[in-house]
Design a protein around this motif. Sequence first.
Motif: not given
Length: 203
Positions: A178-195
């Motif tokens: 419940s603390l988490i606002q987004s989940q990603h398989p790895d940092l590459a996916h996080f970066s793509k999501w942010v951008l």
Amino acid sequence: MPLIALDADGVLLDYHAAYRDAWFRAFGVNPSLRNPLAYWPVDRWDVEILAGADLGKFRAQFDEKFWSSIPPCVGAVDACLQLRRAGFDLVCVTALEERFLGSRKENLLQCGFPIAAVYGTDGTAGDVSPKAAILEALRPMAFVDDFLPYFRGVPTGIHRALVVREPHGSPNVGPDLSLIQSQHPDLAHFSKWVLRDGLGAGA
């Protein structure tokens, strides 16, 4: 510039590979892969549970050389470079003894990570994350980690992004999700999501 705080092992750096290499240095055997979906390296590699002198021999491998030579996670360097080009400053907040922080900084630099600073904490994950105080002081836009208990007590207003990684034996389950606002398989996916969507999405 907007700031993003990143964990090291499992987010920036491939601790699984480094664990295997440490085993080889200690015992001259390169362990085979037992479970590619295992979260913990002792379950991932075909290794035995150590005790006594063998345990001491293995632990001795986790020295300055070890902490300065961990390979990057696949896609992590490019992900950080993309975030940096997009205008984000990046720092590393890592649960590592202070005496090894210099080695960690050297490791990240040699890998090509555009990390502005490295902050160390202890590794005890109690009711409040050992990383919470540093994050309170830094106030990044986002904090990315692969260990769910490290999000406990992270100040509101900081986007909490979990790298979920391998599922078998993972601690990334239960009420703390419940603390988490987004989940990603790895940092590459996080970066793509942010951008693509920006840090406001899912917050």
